[in-house]
Each structure stands twice: as C-alpha cells, then as structure tokens.
Motif scaffolding. Structure first.
Motif, mmCIF file in Angstrom:
data_model
loop_
_atom_site.group_PDB
_atom_site.id
_atom_site.type_symbol
_atom_site.label_atom_id
_atom_site.label_comp_id
_atom_site.label_asym_id
_atom_site.label_seq_id
_atom_site.Cartn_x
_atom_site.Cartn_y
_atom_site.Cartn_z
ATOM 1 N N GLY A 1 2.342 -6.366 -8.604
ATOM 2 C CA GLY A 1 3.466 -6.587 -7.707
ATOM 3 C C GLY A 1 4.617 -5.622 -7.905
ATOM 4 N N LYS A 2 4.666 -4.967 -9.054
ATOM 5 C CA LYS A 2 5.747 -4.010 -9.337
ATOM 6 C C LYS A 2 5.694 -2.839 -8.364
ATOM 7 C CE LYS A 2 8.834 -1.855 -12.087
ATOM 8 N NZ LYS A 2 10.238 -2.263 -12.234
ATOM 9 N N ALA A 3 4.522 -2.291 -8.124
ATOM 10 C CA ALA A 3 4.368 -1.162 -7.198
ATOM 11 C C ALA A 3 4.728 -1.582 -5.770
ATOM 12 C CB ALA A 3 2.938 -0.629 -7.256
ATOM 13 N N LYS A 4 4.409 -2.819 -5.388
ATOM 14 C CA LYS A 4 4.755 -3.305 -4.055
ATOM 15 C C LYS A 4 6.271 -3.445 -3.907
ATOM 16 C CE LYS A 4 0.374 -5.822 -3.638
ATOM 17 N NZ LYS A 4 -0.261 -7.161 -3.504
ATOM 18 N N CYS A 5 6.933 -3.880 -4.988
ATOM 19 C CA CYS A 5 8.393 -3.976 -4.939
ATOM 20 C C CYS A 5 9.021 -2.595 -4.783
ATOM 21 C CB CYS A 5 8.917 -4.641 -6.216
ATOM 22 S SG CYS A 5 8.593 -6.420 -6.319
ATOM 23 N N LYS A 6 8.427 -1.600 -5.431
ATOM 24 C CA LYS A 6 8.936 -0.228 -5.321
ATOM 25 C C LYS A 6 8.797 0.279 -3.885
ATOM 26 C CE LYS A 6 8.231 4.455 -7.158
ATOM 27 N NZ LYS A 6 7.512 5.266 -8.179
ATOM 28 N N SER A 7 7.625 0.080 -3.277
ATOM 29 C CA SER A 7 7.420 0.543 -1.904
ATOM 30 C C SER A 7 8.356 -0.174 -0.933
ATOM 31 C CB SER A 7 5.963 0.309 -1.496
ATOM 32 O OG SER A 7 5.079 1.038 -2.332
ATOM 33 N N ALA A 8 8.577 -1.470 -1.164
ATOM 34 C CA ALA A 8 9.467 -2.229 -0.290
ATOM 35 C C ALA A 8 10.909 -1.748 -0.420
ATOM 36 C CB ALA A 8 9.365 -3.716 -0.617
ATOM 37 N N LEU A 9 11.311 -1.383 -1.652
ATOM 38 C CA LEU A 9 12.669 -0.879 -1.862
ATOM 39 C C LEU A 9 12.843 0.479 -1.187
ATOM 40 C CD1 LEU A 9 15.449 -1.174 -3.247
ATOM 41 C CD2 LEU A 9 14.459 -0.059 -5.260
ATOM 42 N N GLN A 10 11.859 1.369 -1.328
ATOM 43 C CA GLN A 10 11.940 2.678 -0.675
ATOM 44 C C GLN A 10 12.048 2.511 0.845
ATOM 45 O OE1 GLN A 10 8.312 4.261 -2.419
ATOM 46 N NE2 GLN A 10 9.480 5.649 -3.742
ATOM 47 N N LYS A 11 11.303 1.579 1.387
ATOM 48 C CA LYS A 11 11.353 1.345 2.827
ATOM 49 C C LYS A 11 12.716 0.793 3.236
ATOM 50 C CE LYS A 11 8.979 -1.143 6.554
ATOM 51 N NZ LYS A 11 7.854 -2.058 6.893
ATOM 52 N N GLU A 12 13.244 -0.157 2.457
ATOM 53 C CA GLU A 12 14.541 -0.749 2.770
ATOM 54 C C GLU A 12 15.657 0.284 2.745
ATOM 55 O OE1 GLU A 12 17.570 -4.272 1.081
ATOM 56 O OE2 GLU A 12 15.688 -3.837 0.054
ATOM 57 N N LEU A 13 15.579 1.232 1.808
ATOM 58 C CA LEU A 13 16.628 2.237 1.663
ATOM 59 C C LEU A 13 16.413 3.447 2.567
ATOM 60 C CD1 LEU A 13 17.005 2.203 -2.239
ATOM 61 C CD2 LEU A 13 18.454 1.051 -0.554
ATOM 62 N N GLY A 14 15.306 3.505 3.248
ATOM 63 C CA GLY A 14 15.026 4.644 4.116
ATOM 64 C C GLY A 14 14.564 5.874 3.371
ATOM 65 N N LEU A 15 14.051 5.694 2.176
ATOM 66 C CA LEU A 15 13.486 6.810 1.408
ATOM 67 C C LEU A 15 11.998 6.955 1.710
ATOM 68 C CD1 LEU A 15 15.143 6.097 -2.072
ATOM 69 C CD2 LEU A 15 15.655 8.028 -0.574
#
Length: 628
Positions: A415-429
């Motif tokens: 789940g750590k990698a999924k949280c990272k991808s979700a954060l990048q998407k939320e921030l527009g990175l």
C-alpha cells in the motif's frame, strides 16, 4: 505510620469526623467497607451515583473567594480509623487507588499487568492540549500523555484555559459548568475565574474560564503579535491550577493535597513557585511534588521586573524569578536589563525537571542551547532527565489511517507505493514510482532550517527527484515556495498553509522526510515518518539525534539504522546526505526495505513514554520537596 491523607480526599473527611479517641477496634470492618465504597478511583464512571455522606462526616465548606486552601487536617494513623488495610501492600498504600466494589476489584486485578505498580493523582497544567487548543507539539503531548497515564491506572486532571475565539468554541461543547468559582488576588485586584469540566478518555479535562481567554486570534496572539497581557492570562491559569485539586469535586471527590503537578513550559511555570511561597508555609500541599517539563526553552515568559508586584507573591520571593539580561541584549545604555522570568522560577523551585528528549536535556546545559539558563540548569543536572515524546497510534497508524488512500503495515508494504502514486496525482506531479519523493512538513522559519533548503533546491532539482513542502510562516518563505513551484513544475510542489489530512498523505506517500532543524527539542514528524515507512534524513540535534539511528550497512548483526542523521548543519553536508539516501533508494532496494521495516518496528507509543514518566514520579516522591 502511614497517614490517611495519602489514601484520598474522602478518607480525609472520615479521619476528621472520627477524631482522637473514636477509632476503637470494635469497628474496623465497618470503616473498611465505608472506605471501600467512598474512596472511589476514577477508573470507571459507570453505575449509579454514590450516596451522599451523612452531614456529620462532611468537611466544613471552603471560604468563598479564598485562593488559599484551609489548613490541612491533622494527620492521624490508620489505627485511629480502625482500618486494617487488608489486601493492600503496606509499602504502596500512600498511592494506592481504592476501588468502589468487589466487582471493580476483580476488574482491576484482571488488568494489573497493564497498569502502574504505584498510582498517583496527577495534575497537568498547560497552555494548550489537543483536541481543544493546539499550536504545536506542546498541544500534542498534553493531549496524549495524560490519556496514556490514565490508562495505566492514575487519576489524571488536565488544567488549561477555555479559549473562545469563535472557531474554537465547538471544541468545548461537551464541557459543563461546575458552578465553582474562585477569586484570585493579583494585578492590583481580585479576578474571578470559573471552571468547566469534561470527563473524556478517563481524564478530567478542566478548563479555566475568564474573559481574557475570549478573543479573536490564536492562543497567544494575533496578526499584530503576542498579546500584551499574556503574563496576566497565565498567572490566572497557575493560581486556578493550584486551587482546582482542592475545590473541584470531580466524580464526587476532590483530588486533595497529595498531587503530582506536571507543569509544561512557561505558561504553567508559576505553579511550583506558588506551591512553595503561598501554600506550603500554611501546611497545604506539603506532600505534593512538581515536575517541570521543558518543551522549548526558547520561550521563557520574560516580562519587566516592575510587573513582579502584580503576581501576588511575597516580596522575598523576587529572587526566584529575577532575571537580568546581558548588556548586549539591553535596549539602551540606561537599561538595567532587570526582568522576571517565569520559566526560571520553575527551574529553581520544581522538584524535578524533564525535557522532551535525552539529547535536549544535555543541550539545555550548554551555552549554545541553554538560552541563558544553561548554568542554572547545569546546577540541577542531578534531577534533570530527558524522555522522548510518543505518538498517538490511533491517529498515526498506516494500517488504519482514514486520511490515506491505501492501508499498509510492516508485514505488507504494497500500500505504500499506492499512497505515493495517489500523492503524485493529487499534487499534479508526474506519476513515477521509480523517482524518490522527498517531503518536508513544518513551520517556515529559521529554526526549521528553511534557508538551507532554499540554498540546496537549485542543486537538488538537477537530479531526477521530486520534492514537496507543506507549511506556513514567514511570508517571504511562502512566496519562495510559490515561485520555486513555478520554476520546477514537474519536480517541486509547495503547499502554503497546514492541513492535517494532507500531512498524513505526505507522510505516507513520500520516500524520504527531510528535517534540517537547527534545534529540535524532540520532534514528532520523524516519528510519524518512521511509523509510515518513510525514511528520515535529519540534522543530528536534540530529539532528532535520539530517535533516528544512522544507517550502517556493515553492522555486527547485519544492516542497522532507520535513517540518516548528519552534522554539522551545512548545505554541503545536507546535500551529500540526501544524495546518499537517494542512491540507496535507487540502487539498493533490499537495504531500503530494511530501513523502512526497522523504522516501522520501533516503539514510539505514549505507553512507553508514560512508563518512563512514572519512574520520574517515584523519584520525586522519594525526596522531600525541593523548596519547603
């Protein structure tokens, strides 16, 4: 001979009613049953309300408007009560909580292993406590440590102001008016304060109410700076905190005089002085103790010496608070630099002193970290200890956190990698799992080392990394974050402001957390990061040095460490350490996973910290009060 005053407030009333010569051996069992019914621990508020005591057993009422308690009840032995402490160890009866019924006794026995061996009546005094009012780490500590101590069997009260500013009013919705009020003689008049009370998580939350706590702005100031009457506001708090255990019947019984006062930072630092100057000379609180907890030595509550008469203290106690600024810190040639220092008063009168990490307990005794109190703190080094703060695993747990998109644990990191991808998407990175994501969460000011981050960002952005910052503070630094984001749109994001859910998502989604603080008494973000498998890179100072173990790939038992702690604090050193962490992330995946799991396996719970505080309490009660 153990005195009944140590058993509890209700026992004091029974002792007074019995009087000399009444404690014959014909009625020990009856009194024991009465005591078992009436000396009720705050372990549970379930069941019917207690029956009132007969009028003959009631103590005379306190004099209205009197800020000093009446003289203590003369001590009497247990034999005077005819009490045989059956089933209670003689060596621990001073601090033993007597339960209400046989059923409660069975419950306590069943949980004995999870509770403290010796329980106390503990009174926390603080300027803030989460979730009611919070401006920083002090609020987190005073909102969590009392709950942890109560869970271990102690009777705990927290005394703090009732801040009302329009937005915080709802935080006190469950607190009820106690109908208790006292008049405090200070600042040239008598000022009436009232008490509100809420019982939550087995803790008595007591709120001191006065018009000076009802105003717009934050806890200590507004957009124009600190409130000019803060000394007055927290003088009232300290007086009220000394009276609360004597006048508030919480759950039917007062806390009484045998208390452990835990005073936090300068806002509560007048309490040990009041105990020594205005209570113990009259025989009140002679068996109490006080512990000063220093969360940040930079804030000491310093005001002009001319304000001392306003505090209501005897003239001969001026030396306890006396403070003289060095010549270089004075405003002009005629300035004598004379002042009163609340925190200094607690340092010289408290029975023991605790800092929020072991490293910080050493730093405050040095000229660099002592903020002018280093020599005084060095003189009390024998009673100076450091205890690292804990974290609330109910709020900060990647397996149950409601603020993050995916849950994970030390046994399942997917789940750590999924949280990272979700954060990048939320921030527009750009969503790139292979790119190390570095995070920073904190105030934008000099202490946190933001100026050093400014200097390394142009160099760091040349590497294939992403960087996200969350915080507010200095307007110039806020504008710098905005301009940097526009210059490095695919690599940098600056979130100006603060959001608890966003801080959780950044902690869970980042690979590395950067904390280049110049000084950090304890620090919580590095503890949160390790709990979430995010590897901290920190300046080796204070609590950061205590909690982050340097990565060592060649340890005796294999790889060791939970992150990187660098020193001295320079841009070159910080950039080199960051690039070392980045290369480890890219090239040594198994080592990086080991770093994550070792950090997630650390025990930074409040229960662990509470156990260490209990040891300090025991040491404090071994010695006589430091100032009688």
């Amino acid at each position: 001979m153990v005195t009944p005053s140590a058993v509890g407030a209700a026992c004091l009333l029974l002792a007074r009613a019995a009087g000399p010569g009444r404690g014959d051996r014909a009625r020990p069992r009856r009194l024991q049953r009465v005591l078992r019914r009436r000396c009720v621990a705050e372990l549970s508020r379930e069941g019917p309300p207690p029956r009132p005591l007969p009028p003959a057993l009631l103590a005379p009422p306190l004099v209205p408007g009197c800020f000093l308690a009446p003289p203590p009840v003369p001590d009497a032995g247990l034999g005077d009560l005819g009490l045989e402490p059956e089933g209670i160890a003689e060596g621990s009866i001073d601090n033993t909580v007597v339960v209400a019924s046989e059923q409660d006794s069975e419950i306590v026995v069943g949980k004995e292993q999870a509770r403290a061996k010796v329980t106390q009546s503990i009174v926390f005094v603080t300027g803030e406590a989460s979730p009611y009012a919070k401006s920083g780490g002090l609020g987190d500590v005073c909102g969590s440590l009392p709950v942890a101590l109560a869970a271990r069997g102690h009777r705990v009260m927290v005394v703090m102001p009732r801040y009302l500013n329009g937005t915080s009013d709802k935080n006190y919705a469950n607190a009820f008016y106690t109908e208790k009020h006292i008049r405090i003689p200070c600042f040239g008049s008598e000022h009436e304060v009232t008490f509100f009370h809420e019982y939550r998580d087995s803790v008595d939350w007591v709120f001191v109410d006065h018009p000076s706590y009802h105003r717009p702005g934050n806890l200590y100031g507004d957009k124009f700076g600190a409130f000019s009457d803060n000394q007055f506001r927290y003088t009232l708090l300290c007086y009220a905190a000394c009276e609360a255990p004597l006048v508030l019947e919480l759950g039917g019984y007062i806390y009484g005089q045998n208390c452990m006062f835990v005073v936090n930072d300068w806002h509560a630092s007048l309490v040990p002085v009041l105990l020594a100057a205005k209570y113990r000379p009259y025989g009140v609180y002679k068996d109490s103790r006080s512990i000063l907890v220093i969360h940040n030595l930079a804030h000491q509550g310093v005001e002009p010496a001319s304000t001392y008469p306003d505090l209501g203290l005897p003239p001969e106690w001026y030396g306890a608070l006396e403070w003289v600024f060095p010549e270089w810190a004075r405003r002009h040639a005629l300035d004598k630099g004379e002042a009163v220092n609340f925190l200094k008063g607690a340092v010289v009168t408290a029975d023991r002193i605790v800092t929020v990490s072991k490293g910080y307990s050493w730093e405050v005794t040095t000229a660099e970290g002592g903020q002018g109190l280093n020599e005084l703190l060095s003189s009390r080094k024998s009673v100076l200890n450091g205890i690292v703060n804990g974290i609330d695993i109910n709020d900060w747990n990647p397996a149950t956190d409601k603020c993050i998109p995916c849950h994970y644990s030390v046994d399942d990191l997917s789940g750590k990698a999924k949280c990272k991808s979700a954060l990048q998407k939320e921030l527009g990175l750009p969503i790139r799992p292979e790119v190390p994501l570095i995070g920073f969460i904190g105030r934008l000011d000099y202490q946190k080392g933001i100026d050093l981050i400014q200097l390394i960002i142009p160099h760091l952005m040349r590497d294939d990394v992403q960087f996200v910052m969350l915080g507010s503070g200095d307007p110039e630094l806020e504008n710098w974050m905005r301009s940097t984001e526009s210059n490095f749109k695919d690599k940098f994001r600056g979130w100006v402001g603060f959001s608890v859910p966003v801080s959780h998502r950044i902690t869970a989604g980042c690979d590395i957390l950067l904390m280049p603080s110049r000084f950090e008494p304890c620090g919580l973000n590095q503890l949160y990061a390790m709990q979430y498998g995010t590897v901290p890179v920190v300046h080796a100072t204070g609590g950061l040095r205590d909690t982050v173990e340097n990565f060592n790939p060649f340890g005796e038992n294999g790889e060791q460490g939970t992150g990187w702690a660098f020193a001295p604090l320079t841009t070159e050193n910080m950039l080199w350490t960051l690039r070392t962490a980045i290369s480890t992330y890219r090239e040594h995946k198994s080592s990086w996973e080991g770093l994550m799991k070792r950090g997630m396996s650390k025990d930074f719970t409040w229960d662990h910290a509470a156990e260490q505080y209990e040891q300090i309490f025991q040491w404090a009660f071994i010695d006589r009060p430091y100032v009688m």
